[in-house]
Design a protein around this motif. Structure first.
Motif: not given
Ligand code: DGY
Length: 313
Positions: A54, A76-78, A101, A232, A279, A282, A288, A291
């Motif tokens: 992400s 990643g979630v973003g 995460l 972010r 950063h 997660s 990880r 994910m």
């Molecule tokens: C996300 O998953 O968006 C996190 O920023 C990854 O660390």
């Protein structure tokens, strides 16, 4: 000899931790951008998927260069680095890895907050460098009794609240809408900042939140206020934040995310009232790998059935 994958080759965008990369390579043929079309390696038109993280950007130009692209799977979630609408218009599905995460990122937020309030990184350097024998260490700030303002009471925000309540804090939150939650709701981030001692940013990135934490919000937070950002970098106007920290119109900040990553020649690095992290919200082995497993499931399920496990809604 590695058995050929039953799935089409994937373009890998970004650097992954070794065990994650290995897990991906166990299932897929991965190609780096600069290998595309080299002798014996898949060409642009053979790539059906992109696997990324992400904190990397996928450009429209890259999507245009891959005529067979059908899925972008981010670890990643973003997904603010992916041009979602453009990908959709091109018939490309985007998947992310929500939920798995939440706990790691919430732990990082609490860790950063304590590190900031109690100067833990400085304390470590103070002892290791031998300063303990020569001068007293500066006093920190107690968390108990403080008002914590959560910016974005989503899945991660709720996990942060759960972990902070035992510290005896008072919680309030800002978000697009009031939730079925017992905490005080603010529909204006400025008013939340004026109310809170500590602001924790855990909202999504993207155009809606771009530069939301600016000089005005920081003024409202005030000279005894602290900021933690695990959301972010784009949510914060970084030059306004630098000014506020340098002038001590805000007491301190703990930042895991930045306008430009990796953080290079930023003046933030010279301040003694910031705690900085690369950063790593997660970045635990367990998280990880979870994910990666979900990103792999998304790809396999999509190639097998045409629908993914966690497509971006
Ligand atoms: C996300 O998953 O968006 C996190 O920023 C990854 O660390």
């Amino acid at each position: 000899m590695i058995a050929p994958s039953r799935f089409p080759p994937l373009l890998k965008v970004g650097v992954f931790p070794d065990p994650v990369e290995q897990a991906l390579r166990d299932v897929f043929t991965l190609v780096e951008l600069d290998e595309l079309g080299l002798a014996g390696r898949p060409g642009h038109d053979e790539i059906a998927g992109i696997v990324t993280r992400s904190n990397y950007r996928i450009s429209r130009e890259l999507i245009d260069q891959l005529p067979g692209l059908r899925i972008i799977s981010t670890n990643g979630v973003g997904y603010d680095g992916i041009p979602l609408d453009y990908a959709r218009r091109k018939g490309v599905i985007v998947t992310n890895t929500p939920e798995v995460l939440n706990e790691a990122v919430a732990e990082m937020a609490v860790g950063l907050l304590l590190a900031l309030l109690r100067h833990i990184p400085r304390a470590d350097a103070f002892v290791k460098e031998g300063a303990w024998t020569t001068m007293p260490f500066p006093l920190g700030t107690t968390l108990a009794g403080k008002k914590v303002g959560i910016v974005g009471l989503g899945r991660i925000g709720k996990e942060i609240v759960k972990r902070l309540l035992p510290f005896r804090v008072e919680v309030a939150y800002f978000g697009r809408s009031r939730q079925d939650a017992e905490w005080m709701y603010f529909d204006d981030v400025n008013r939340l900042a004026a109310h809170a001692d500590i602001l924790i940013l855990c909202c999504p990135g993207g155009p809606e939140t771009y530069g939301m934490i600016d000089a005005g919000v920081l003024r409202s937070l005030g000279p005894s206020g602290f900021l933690v950002n695990i959301a972010r970098g784009s949510v914060v106007n970084e030059s306004d934040l630098y000014r506020a920290l340098a002038d001590r119109t805000v007491a301190g900040a703990a930042l895991d995310v930045f306008n430009h990553e990796p953080l290079d020649a930023s003046p933030l690095r010279r301040l003694d009232n910031v705690v900085l992290a690369p950063h790593v919200g997660s970045a635990t082995r367990e998280t990880r790998m979870q994910m990666a497993a979900l990103a792999i499931d998304n790809l396999c399920r999509f190639f097998d059935t045409g629908s993914a496990v966690t497509p971006v809604p």
